[in-house]
Enzyme design. Structure first.
Site, PDB file in Angstrom:
ATOM      1  N   HIS A  45       0.855  -1.182   0.000  1.00  0.00           N
ATOM      2  CA  HIS A  45       0.000   0.000   0.000  1.00  0.00           C
ATOM      3  C   HIS A  45       0.893   1.234   0.000  1.00  0.00           C
ATOM      4  O   HIS A  45       2.126   1.146   0.045  1.00  0.00           O
ATOM      5  CB  HIS A  45      -0.941  -0.001   1.206  1.00  0.00           C
ATOM      6  N   ASP A 101      -0.006   6.582  -4.406  1.00  0.00           N
ATOM      7  CA  ASP A 101      -1.161   6.266  -5.251  1.00  0.00           C
ATOM      8  C   ASP A 101      -1.401   7.346  -6.299  1.00  0.00           C
ATOM      9  O   ASP A 101      -1.613   7.044  -7.484  1.00  0.00           O
ATOM     10  CB  ASP A 101      -2.422   6.143  -4.393  1.00  0.00           C
TER      11      ASP A 101
END
Length: 383
Positions: free
Chosen positions: A135, A165
């Site tokens: 992540h 991200d």
């Protein structure tokens, strides 16, 4: 709902069709940018993920959404009908998944040689970490960014927004797709794009690496020229327990700042290594003598690099962002605007975020499927 009050633009990417197989944030953020600028974006997702809370809402604006089971032959047949006429396919699975599904670049390019196929993963399609799950925080850590965030004597701090991200993955995917579209105009051929969010984070260390080479040592957390190491580039608490940022890097700004405070004796201390902590402490004390609004009144109109540290609630009401239409209303209140301002073909906000699968039947009808065929696919769990 248009981005501005001029004649609505068709968008710089009008005529481009994007099939987005990705989920969560990096891929949908990329396709949102493409959609904002006129591309037709169809999100394709398995209905089994409908109940997951991770379904992001804001990045679904300007898009269509269909449910499709790519593990079924019927679902795959629908996908290839769409892919044959598409310009871009975007996916965010782990390496190898699209090959197992039979919807990878090689398979699609066999029926559509002009397809641009962009894959976003944590560590890329190659290399020793390609199969490791991760992540945002993991990609920040591996790339070295996390080591530079936070206080010097405390563990690295996780940012409250998704650097890997969005900046590492989503934005680089947009760049790659636009580059490939440009090249296709010349060659007529599509290509495969490999985006690693960790690679994208590493590229953000450009200036830090320059400093390392200039200084002969790596920058340390909260102790570099642009991160709390000096008084002129720092953050300070005010009397009302708010914060402001100071960024007077160039001498002329620092000089104006010191004169505005009536402390000309500080002008020559900007880079003084022996007294830098003394100066930081002095400014910490000084800034606590006035509220944030009072400091704003003092600095207003002065040639000083400074700014308020605003909360998200304040940002949504700030005149600077409302005047730039960076905070706008769709049918649902308060969404972020379009940061890339094109003069002739501006991006537009045309449609509120879609609901899960809401365009499935419409898209199938456009592909020529009958009512009976659609009902059959629904009964079989294809859609």
């Amino acid at each position: 709902m248009d981005h501005d009050h001029r004649q609505p633009s068709r968008g710089a990417l009008s005529g481009i069709t994007v099939l987005d197989l990705s989920r969560l944030l990096p891929g949908p953020f990329c396709s949102m940018i493409l959609a904002d600028h006129g591309a037709r974006v169809i999100m394709i997702e398995d209905r089994r993920f409908e109940s997951e809370s991770g379904f992001p809402k804001g990045v679904m604006r300007n898009k269509e959404h269909m449910c499709l089971n790519l593990k079924s032959d019927e679902g795959k047949a629908v996908f290839f009908k769409l892919a044959a006429a598409a310009d871009v396919i975007l996916e965010g699975f782990r390496p190898g998944v699209v090959e197992n599904l039979g919807v990878d670049y090689q398979s699609v390019s066999a029926v559509n040689p002009g397809i641009i196929y962009c894959s976003i993963t944590g560590y890329g399609q190659t290399g020793p970490l390609r199969d490791r799950p991760g992540h945002d925080v993991n990609y920040l850590g591996e790339s070295g960014l996390l080591s530079l965030i936070g206080e010097a004597d405390k563990p690295p701090a996780i940012p409250g927004f998704q650097v890997a991200d969005l900046a590492g993955g989503g934005m680089n995917a947009v760049i790659g797709i636009l580059l490939a579209l440009r090249e296709r105009n010349l060659s007529g051929k599509g290509q495969d794009i490999d985006i690693s969010m960790t690679d994208g984070c590493l590229s953000l260390l450009t200036l830090a690496l320059d400093f390392r080479q200039m200084m002969g040592a790596s920058p340390e957390r909260s102790d570099s020229i642009l991160s709390h190491g000096y008084a002129f580039y720092n953050t300070y608490e005010t009397a009302d327990h708010r914060f402001l940022s100071l960024g007077c890097l160039e001498f002329r700004f620092w000089q104006t700042f010191c004169r505005t405070l009536g402390r000309e004796d500080w002008i020559g201390l900007q880079f003084d290594e022996e007294r830098k902590q003394e100066l930081i402490d002095a400014l910490r004390t000084l800034f606590k003598t006035k509220t944030l609004d009072e400091w704003e009144a003092l600095f207003e109109g002065q040639d000083i690099c400074w700014g308020r540290v605003n909360s998200i609630d304040e940002v949504l009401e700030r005149p600077v962002f409302q005047s730039r239409r960076m905070v706008v209303d769709l049918p649902e209140p308060k969404t972020l605007g379009i940061p890339v301002k094109l003069s002739r073909t501006p991006g537009t906000l045309r449609r509120a975020p879609v609901k899960f699968g809401q365009d499935t039947e419409t898209i199938l009808s456009q592909l020529g499927y009958s009512r009976e065929e659609i009902d059959h696919m629904k009964h079989r769990g294809i859609i």
